[in-house]
Each structure stands twice: as structure tokens, then as C-alpha cells.
Design a protein around this motif. Sequence first.
Motif, short mmCIF file in Angstrom:
data_model
loop_
_atom_site.label_atom_id
_atom_site.label_comp_id
_atom_site.label_asym_id
_atom_site.label_seq_id
_atom_site.Cartn_x
_atom_site.Cartn_y
_atom_site.Cartn_z
N PHE A 130 58.15 25.52 82.56
CA PHE A 130 59.72 25.45 82.83
C PHE A 130 59.43 24.59 84.29
O PHE A 130 60.06 23.38 84.93
CB PHE A 130 60.76 25.93 83.09
CG PHE A 130 61.29 26.45 83.73
CD1 PHE A 130 62.06 26.92 84.55
CD2 PHE A 130 60.51 28.49 82.98
CE1 PHE A 130 62.75 27.50 85.21
CE2 PHE A 130 61.03 28.90 84.24
CZ PHE A 130 61.23 28.51 85.23
N VAL A 131 58.92 25.35 85.26
CA VAL A 131 59.05 25.10 86.55
C VAL A 131 57.52 23.89 86.74
O VAL A 131 58.20 23.35 87.93
CB VAL A 131 58.19 26.20 87.73
CG1 VAL A 131 58.83 27.48 87.64
CG2 VAL A 131 56.90 26.32 86.43
N VAL A 132 56.75 24.20 86.07
CA VAL A 132 55.94 22.20 86.51
C VAL A 132 56.78 21.28 85.66
O VAL A 132 57.21 19.74 86.83
CB VAL A 132 54.61 22.56 85.61
CG1 VAL A 132 54.25 21.61 85.69
CG2 VAL A 132 53.91 23.68 85.68
N ILE A 133 57.47 21.25 84.87
CA ILE A 133 58.17 20.65 84.48
C ILE A 133 59.08 19.65 84.83
O ILE A 133 59.18 18.58 85.31
CB ILE A 133 58.32 20.56 82.76
CG1 ILE A 133 57.75 20.28 81.65
CG2 ILE A 133 59.58 19.06 82.26
CD1 ILE A 133 57.51 21.32 80.00
N SER A 134 60.05 21.07 85.42
CA SER A 134 60.99 20.65 86.50
C SER A 134 61.09 20.08 87.67
O SER A 134 61.54 18.89 88.53
CB SER A 134 61.97 21.90 86.89
OG SER A 134 63.01 22.15 85.95
N GLU A 135 59.70 20.46 88.25
CA GLU A 135 58.85 19.32 89.32
C GLU A 135 59.08 18.31 89.52
O GLU A 135 59.33 17.37 90.20
CB GLU A 135 57.58 20.83 89.54
CG GLU A 135 57.22 20.22 91.13
CD GLU A 135 58.11 20.65 92.00
OE1 GLU A 135 58.12 19.66 93.54
OE2 GLU A 135 59.22 21.36 92.69
N ILE A 136 58.04 17.87 88.36
CA ILE A 136 57.74 16.30 87.71
C ILE A 136 58.35 15.68 87.63
O ILE A 136 59.05 14.62 88.36
CB ILE A 136 56.87 16.23 86.75
CG1 ILE A 136 55.85 16.94 87.33
CG2 ILE A 136 56.47 15.19 86.41
CD1 ILE A 136 54.86 15.88 87.85
N ILE A 137 59.71 16.17 86.65
CA ILE A 137 61.26 14.84 86.26
C ILE A 137 61.91 15.13 87.24
O ILE A 137 63.45 14.93 86.88
CB ILE A 137 60.77 15.56 84.70
CG1 ILE A 137 61.67 16.65 84.59
CG2 ILE A 137 60.14 14.74 84.22
CD1 ILE A 137 62.05 16.57 83.07
N ILE A 186 60.76 18.64 74.03
CA ILE A 186 60.03 18.44 74.37
C ILE A 186 60.70 17.04 74.60
O ILE A 186 61.29 15.87 74.80
CB ILE A 186 59.69 16.93 72.94
CG1 ILE A 186 59.01 18.48 71.75
CG2 ILE A 186 58.68 16.49 73.03
CD1 ILE A 186 59.14 17.55 70.09
N ILE A 187 59.49 16.86 75.84
CA ILE A 187 59.99 16.23 76.95
C ILE A 187 59.13 14.12 77.18
O ILE A 187 58.53 14.89 76.88
CB ILE A 187 59.39 16.53 78.65
CG1 ILE A 187 61.10 17.75 78.60
CG2 ILE A 187 60.39 15.12 79.74
CD1 ILE A 187 62.25 17.30 79.14
N ILE A 188 59.36 13.70 77.11
CA ILE A 188 58.44 12.63 76.84
C ILE A 188 58.96 11.46 77.65
O ILE A 188 60.34 10.44 78.25
CB ILE A 188 58.71 11.59 75.18
CG1 ILE A 188 58.70 12.37 74.21
CG2 ILE A 188 57.51 10.17 75.45
CD1 ILE A 188 58.53 11.96 72.84
N THR A 189 57.82 11.19 78.38
CA THR A 189 58.49 9.81 79.83
C THR A 189 56.86 8.94 79.46
O THR A 189 55.76 8.83 79.04
CB THR A 189 57.87 10.58 81.29
OG1 THR A 189 56.61 11.35 81.56
CG2 THR A 189 58.51 12.56 81.22
N ASP A 190 57.38 8.51 80.49
CA ASP A 190 56.59 7.25 81.01
C ASP A 190 55.17 7.28 82.67
O ASP A 190 55.70 8.74 82.48
CB ASP A 190 56.60 6.18 80.98
CG ASP A 190 57.90 6.09 82.85
OD1 ASP A 190 58.09 6.68 83.23
OD2 ASP A 190 58.32 4.44 82.54
N LYS A 191 54.88 6.88 83.17
CA LYS A 191 53.80 7.53 83.85
C LYS A 191 54.52 7.03 84.90
O LYS A 191 54.07 8.25 86.09
CB LYS A 191 52.45 6.63 84.19
CG LYS A 191 51.30 6.75 82.65
CD LYS A 191 50.23 5.56 83.13
CE LYS A 191 48.87 6.21 83.65
NZ LYS A 191 47.67 5.68 83.75
N ILE A 195 62.55 9.59 81.94
CA ILE A 195 62.37 9.76 81.01
C ILE A 195 62.90 9.22 79.46
O ILE A 195 63.70 8.14 80.11
CB ILE A 195 63.24 11.43 81.16
CG1 ILE A 195 62.68 12.50 82.03
CG2 ILE A 195 63.73 11.95 79.50
CD1 ILE A 195 63.41 13.47 81.94
N LEU A 196 61.55 8.76 78.40
CA LEU A 196 62.30 8.40 77.84
C LEU A 196 63.23 9.18 76.28
O LEU A 196 63.87 8.12 75.58
CB LEU A 196 60.93 7.66 76.45
CG LEU A 196 60.11 7.18 78.19
CD1 LEU A 196 58.75 6.53 77.46
CD2 LEU A 196 60.52 5.60 78.45
#
Length: 141
Positions: free
Chosen positions: A107-114, A123-128, A132-133
Motif C-alpha cells: 500500500f505504501v508504494v501504491i499510495s505514493e504513486i497515485i 486492484i487499481i488500474i491506471t494508465d501510464k 485511475i481507470l
Amino acid sequence: GRGDPDGFDILNCQTQRNLSIEGIEQSKRIGQFFIKNEIAIDQVLSSEWCRCKQTAQYAFKNYETKSFLNSFFSEEFFHKKDKQIKELKDYIKNWNGKNNLIFVTHFVVISEIINLPVSSGEIIITDKDFKILIRQNTKNN
């Protein structure tokens, strides 16, 4: 959970928090989500933490590990955060696959990115560009 036990060894799963039965079932549902929705996958990358590798194994079978997906939640690893995030963003920027790139991480990596909080097994789906899609909860789906 909240981090790993003191003195855990990244190379020894017996010293880490691992997936519970619920986590294993959740991982299988993640894999089924991709199959059911016919989502084509080029590559699955996982953190080196055992629970992420377990998730990748149950959900997708084939994966490889990348240290830039490792947790930096604990003080022991926090100093690696900026380097990891740069490596992750560079990897995504240079990705040229035709299908989807899957990350199994913390979660720390995902939270930092988004820049948003996430739930276990979400599941978090994003574009490049990290737009967030789709956000998909896998708790009881």
C-alpha cells in the motif's frame, strides 16, 4: 497487518507476515477478475516480500520480482523510498508492451504513486500517467 515482525528476513518467509486463508482466496479472486474480464497481461512483477510473491503466484502463476516494488513502510527500508519510486516510474515510462503490466506491491508504494489510500487486495488500474481507470475491491467479489 501493520508491517512485519521485528528482525524479519526478506529471504525467509517464516519470519514475515504471510497470506492468511482469506488472503489466498482474495488472490485467487484477483486472478479470476483478470480471466473473467479477458484482460491480457504481458508481465506480472512482484515485490520481494513473501506475501506479495504468494499473491502473484495464486493470482497469476508466473511472475518475477523487482526490488522497486518492495515496501518502505518500516524505518529500516524508508531510506530507499525515493530511489524505488524513481525506478518504478522509469520502468513504467519505458514500458512498451502491447498488453497490461501487473504490479503486486504494498500500500505504501501504491499510495505514493497515485496519492490515494488503498485497501488490502484492492486492484487499481491506471494508465501510464497514473490516472485511475478502475478501482476494484476483491474482498467478496
